[in-house]
Scaffold this motif. Structure first.
Motif, PDB file in Angstrom:
ATOM      1  N   VAL A   7       0.882  -1.079   0.029  1.00  0.00           N
ATOM      2  CA  VAL A   7      -0.121  -0.094  -0.017  1.00  0.00           C
ATOM      3  C   VAL A   7       0.975   1.362   0.124  1.00  0.00           C
ATOM      4  O   VAL A   7       2.104   1.144   0.362  1.00  0.00           O
ATOM      5  N   LYS A   8       0.312   2.420  -0.466  1.00  0.00           N
ATOM      6  CA  LYS A   8       1.094   3.831  -0.474  1.00  0.00           C
ATOM      7  C   LYS A   8       0.261   4.638   0.352  1.00  0.00           C
ATOM      8  O   LYS A   8      -0.900   4.797   0.410  1.00  0.00           O
ATOM      9  N   ALA A   9       1.043   5.375   1.180  1.00  0.00           N
ATOM     10  CA  ALA A   9       0.638   6.505   1.966  1.00  0.00           C
ATOM     11  C   ALA A   9      -0.119   7.352   1.279  1.00  0.00           C
ATOM     12  O   ALA A   9      -0.026   7.773   0.112  1.00  0.00           O
ATOM     13  N   GLY A  10      -1.316   7.509   1.897  1.00  0.00           N
ATOM     14  CA  GLY A  10      -2.453   8.497   1.610  1.00  0.00           C
ATOM     15  C   GLY A  10      -3.389   7.703   0.568  1.00  0.00           C
ATOM     16  O   GLY A  10      -4.513   8.495   0.395  1.00  0.00           O
ATOM     17  N   GLN A  11      -3.172   6.737   0.042  1.00  0.00           N
ATOM     18  CA  GLN A  11      -4.228   6.067  -0.611  1.00  0.00           C
ATOM     19  C   GLN A  11      -5.168   5.242   0.166  1.00  0.00           C
ATOM     20  O   GLN A  11      -4.920   4.977   1.045  1.00  0.00           O
ATOM     21  N   ARG A  41      -7.133   3.502   5.025  1.00  0.00           N
ATOM     22  CA  ARG A  41      -6.406   4.545   4.266  1.00  0.00           C
ATOM     23  C   ARG A  41      -4.715   4.080   4.990  1.00  0.00           C
ATOM     24  O   ARG A  41      -4.632   4.068   6.107  1.00  0.00           O
ATOM     25  N   ALA A  42      -3.945   3.880   4.006  1.00  0.00           N
ATOM     26  CA  ALA A  42      -2.564   3.872   4.182  1.00  0.00           C
ATOM     27  C   ALA A  42      -1.955   5.135   4.875  1.00  0.00           C
ATOM     28  O   ALA A  42      -2.033   6.272   4.185  1.00  0.00           O
ATOM     29  N   THR A  43      -1.102   5.269   6.043  1.00  0.00           N
ATOM     30  CA  THR A  43      -0.516   6.246   6.609  1.00  0.00           C
ATOM     31  C   THR A  43       0.981   6.279   6.020  1.00  0.00           C
ATOM     32  O   THR A  43       1.661   7.166   6.275  1.00  0.00           O
ATOM     33  N   LYS A  44       1.346   5.116   5.379  1.00  0.00           N
ATOM     34  CA  LYS A  44       2.718   5.152   5.055  1.00  0.00           C
ATOM     35  C   LYS A  44       2.879   4.108   3.981  1.00  0.00           C
ATOM     36  O   LYS A  44       2.109   3.242   4.059  1.00  0.00           O
ATOM     37  N   ASP A  45       3.817   4.144   3.231  1.00  0.00           N
ATOM     38  CA  ASP A  45       4.134   2.952   2.380  1.00  0.00           C
ATOM     39  C   ASP A  45       4.644   1.716   3.015  1.00  0.00           C
ATOM     40  O   ASP A  45       5.655   1.726   4.102  1.00  0.00           O
TER      41      ASP A  45
END
Ligand code: FES
Length: 69
Positions: A7-11, A41-45
């Motif tokens: 996952v990617k931050a903010g996605q 929601r991801a907060t970091k990668d």
């Protein structure tokens, strides 16, 4: 077995809870059940591990319960 998802931050992601998607990400397969997907929601990668056995006590994430099945 859990599904490893990068996952990617903010996605935002919709994670499978019903176990029917086969990927860990919602693909609409829950519509034949009463179970709804989980918004995340991801907060970091990072790599997250989504439960594929549906027996976790920390839904939608794997908690290792599958090892005792
Ligand atoms: S896949 Fe690990 S607890 Fe379900």
């Amino acid at each position: 077995m859990p599904y490893a998802i990068e996952v990617k931050a903010g996605q935002e992601y919709w994670l499978c809870v019903c176990g029917k998607s086969g990927t860990g990400l919602c693909n609409g397969s829950h519509k034949s059940t009463a179970i709804l997907p989980s918004q995340f929601r991801a907060t970091k990668d990072q790599t997250i591990y989504v439960c594929g056995c549906t027996k976790t006590q920390n839904s939608p994430f794997c908690d290792g319960t599958h090892k005792s099945l």
